[in-house]
Design an enzyme around this catalytic site. Structure first.
Site, PDB file in Angstrom:
ATOM      1  N   ALA A  67     -45.274  50.178  18.965  1.00  0.00           N
ATOM      2  CA  ALA A  67     -46.315  50.424  19.963  1.00  0.00           C
ATOM      3  C   ALA A  67     -46.236  49.482  21.160  1.00  0.00           C
ATOM      4  O   ALA A  67     -46.962  49.665  22.134  1.00  0.00           O
ATOM      5  CB  ALA A  67     -47.688  50.303  19.298  1.00  0.00           C
ATOM      6  N   THR A  68     -45.366  48.475  21.102  1.00  0.00           N
ATOM      7  CA  THR A  68     -45.282  47.505  22.198  1.00  0.00           C
ATOM      8  C   THR A  68     -43.907  47.560  22.862  1.00  0.00           C
ATOM      9  O   THR A  68     -43.015  48.271  22.421  1.00  0.00           O
ATOM     10  CB  THR A  68     -45.520  46.073  21.678  1.00  0.00           C
ATOM     11  OG1 THR A  68     -44.413  45.695  20.850  1.00  0.00           O
ATOM     12  CG2 THR A  68     -46.821  45.976  20.887  1.00  0.00           C
ATOM     13  N   PHE A 117     -33.791  43.129   8.970  1.00  0.00           N
ATOM     14  CA  PHE A 117     -34.999  43.848   9.375  1.00  0.00           C
ATOM     15  C   PHE A 117     -34.708  45.343   9.250  1.00  0.00           C
ATOM     16  O   PHE A 117     -33.646  45.802   9.649  1.00  0.00           O
ATOM     17  CB  PHE A 117     -35.382  43.477  10.808  1.00  0.00           C
ATOM     18  CG  PHE A 117     -36.815  43.768  11.130  1.00  0.00           C
ATOM     19  CD1 PHE A 117     -37.814  42.906  10.726  1.00  0.00           C
ATOM     20  CD2 PHE A 117     -37.154  44.911  11.824  1.00  0.00           C
ATOM     21  CE1 PHE A 117     -39.144  43.176  11.020  1.00  0.00           C
ATOM     22  CE2 PHE A 117     -38.480  45.198  12.120  1.00  0.00           C
ATOM     23  CZ  PHE A 117     -39.476  44.327  11.715  1.00  0.00           C
ATOM     24  N   ILE A 151     -36.319  50.101  15.613  1.00  0.00           N
ATOM     25  CA  ILE A 151     -37.171  51.289  15.664  1.00  0.00           C
ATOM     26  C   ILE A 151     -38.346  51.008  16.596  1.00  0.00           C
ATOM     27  O   ILE A 151     -39.035  49.994  16.462  1.00  0.00           O
ATOM     28  CB  ILE A 151     -37.654  51.668  14.249  1.00  0.00           C
ATOM     29  CG1 ILE A 151     -36.427  51.938  13.350  1.00  0.00           C
ATOM     30  CG2 ILE A 151     -38.573  52.884  14.303  1.00  0.00           C
ATOM     31  CD1 ILE A 151     -36.753  52.094  11.878  1.00  0.00           C
ATOM     32  N   PHE A 164     -31.979  40.674  17.006  1.00  0.00           N
ATOM     33  CA  PHE A 164     -31.824  39.667  18.056  1.00  0.00           C
ATOM     34  C   PHE A 164     -30.787  38.613  17.669  1.00  0.00           C
ATOM     35  O   PHE A 164     -30.105  38.055  18.528  1.00  0.00           O
ATOM     36  CB  PHE A 164     -33.178  39.005  18.353  1.00  0.00           C
ATOM     37  CG  PHE A 164     -33.162  38.128  19.564  1.00  0.00           C
ATOM     38  CD1 PHE A 164     -33.203  38.677  20.839  1.00  0.00           C
ATOM     39  CD2 PHE A 164     -33.096  36.748  19.438  1.00  0.00           C
ATOM     40  CE1 PHE A 164     -33.175  37.869  21.967  1.00  0.00           C
ATOM     41  CE2 PHE A 164     -33.075  35.929  20.561  1.00  0.00           C
ATOM     42  CZ  PHE A 164     -33.111  36.494  21.831  1.00  0.00           C
ATOM     43  N   GLU A 165     -30.646  38.351  16.377  1.00  0.00           N
ATOM     44  CA  GLU A 165     -29.695  37.354  15.889  1.00  0.00           C
ATOM     45  C   GLU A 165     -28.280  37.899  15.719  1.00  0.00           C
ATOM     46  O   GLU A 165     -27.336  37.130  15.514  1.00  0.00           O
ATOM     47  CB  GLU A 165     -30.179  36.763  14.562  1.00  0.00           C
ATOM     48  CG  GLU A 165     -31.419  35.907  14.673  1.00  0.00           C
ATOM     49  CD  GLU A 165     -32.723  36.689  14.822  1.00  0.00           C
ATOM     50  OE1 GLU A 165     -33.663  36.149  15.431  1.00  0.00           O
ATOM     51  OE2 GLU A 165     -32.798  37.850  14.355  1.00  0.00           O
ATOM     52  N   ARG A 188     -29.703  59.071  10.970  1.00  0.00           N
ATOM     53  CA  ARG A 188     -28.460  58.477  11.477  1.00  0.00           C
ATOM     54  C   ARG A 188     -27.831  57.490  10.496  1.00  0.00           C
ATOM     55  O   ARG A 188     -26.768  56.945  10.764  1.00  0.00           O
ATOM     56  CB  ARG A 188     -28.737  57.801  12.823  1.00  0.00           C
ATOM     57  CG  ARG A 188     -28.943  58.839  13.913  1.00  0.00           C
ATOM     58  CD  ARG A 188     -29.730  58.299  15.090  1.00  0.00           C
ATOM     59  NE  ARG A 188     -29.904  59.331  16.106  1.00  0.00           N
ATOM     60  CZ  ARG A 188     -30.758  60.339  16.050  1.00  0.00           C
ATOM     61  NH1 ARG A 188     -31.537  60.471  14.987  1.00  0.00           N
ATOM     62  NH2 ARG A 188     -30.847  61.232  17.020  1.00  0.00           N
ATOM     63  N   ALA A 231     -30.995  48.416  12.522  1.00  0.00           N
ATOM     64  CA  ALA A 231     -31.871  49.461  13.051  1.00  0.00           C
ATOM     65  C   ALA A 231     -33.014  48.824  13.828  1.00  0.00           C
ATOM     66  O   ALA A 231     -33.716  47.955  13.313  1.00  0.00           O
ATOM     67  CB  ALA A 231     -32.425  50.324  11.922  1.00  0.00           C
ATOM     68  N   HIS A 265     -41.727  45.332  22.768  1.00  0.00           N
ATOM     69  CA  HIS A 265     -40.789  44.513  21.992  1.00  0.00           C
ATOM     70  C   HIS A 265     -39.481  45.262  21.729  1.00  0.00           C
ATOM     71  O   HIS A 265     -38.398  44.686  21.826  1.00  0.00           O
ATOM     72  CB  HIS A 265     -41.455  44.099  20.675  1.00  0.00           C
ATOM     73  CG  HIS A 265     -40.644  43.170  19.841  1.00  0.00           C
ATOM     74  ND1 HIS A 265     -40.430  41.861  20.181  1.00  0.00           N
ATOM     75  CD2 HIS A 265     -39.995  43.365  18.666  1.00  0.00           C
ATOM     76  CE1 HIS A 265     -39.685  41.284  19.261  1.00  0.00           C
ATOM     77  NE2 HIS A 265     -39.404  42.174  18.329  1.00  0.00           N
TER      78      HIS A 265
END
Length: 155
Positions: A87-88, A24, A84, A59-60, A129, A82, A90
């Site tokens: 808006a939620t 991701f 990032i 998450f994995e 970064r 990364a 999560h």
């Protein structure tokens, strides 16, 4: 009184490294991988000492890192990716769980596991970064792994 100081060296010549990277935000992850490989090679290692494992997301990372760590094939595991902010909420959940999970892998397996996962507010910060203005955090995570491998060997 003389205190004996034990610290790791920055010598990657005789160590094997597993890079575990989240796909991701892949273009950021690839830059972090490049930084980690560059660091290992600059410190005496070679690409033959490195294996790259790709997982779906941050998450994995902990579960893949643990599977790799317990395989016994590597002296250190370097996690990269990364996360990032969106808006939620999560972002907060994934960042916290990935961080805690990766830290737990190091404690459970007693091999060095480093955290080169960016947690940024926006894409610009992540790009900075991953090799532009703020250095490359993949390089930094690999540097910590090299030092920790050598420190563990002295304990």
């Amino acid at each position: 009184m003389t205190i004996k100081t034990i610290e790791g060296t920055l010598d990657a010549r005789n160590s094997r490294f597993a890079l575990v990277v989240s796909r991701f935000n892949d273009f950021i992850g690839q830059k972090l991988v490049e930084g980690a490989v560059d660091c290992i090679v600059r410190h005496g290692g070679s690409e033959e000492q490195i294996a790259l494992y790709k997982c779906p997301g941050a998450f994995e990372l902990p579960s893949v890192a643990k599977k790799v760590a317990v395989s016994g094939r590597y002296d250190a595991v370097i996690t990269l990716g990364a996360i990032i902010r969106g808006a939620t909420s999560h972002y907060d959940v994934i960042a916290a769980e990935a961080t805690k999970g990766v830290a737990q892998v190091g404690l459970d397996t007693m091999i060095p596991v480093t955290f080169g996962v960016l947690t940024t507010d926006n894409l610009e910060q992540a790009i900075e970064r991953a090799g532009t203005k703020a250095g490359n955090k993949g390089f930094d995570a690999a540097l910590a792994a090299i030092e920790m491998v050598n420190l563990y060997q002295q304990v």
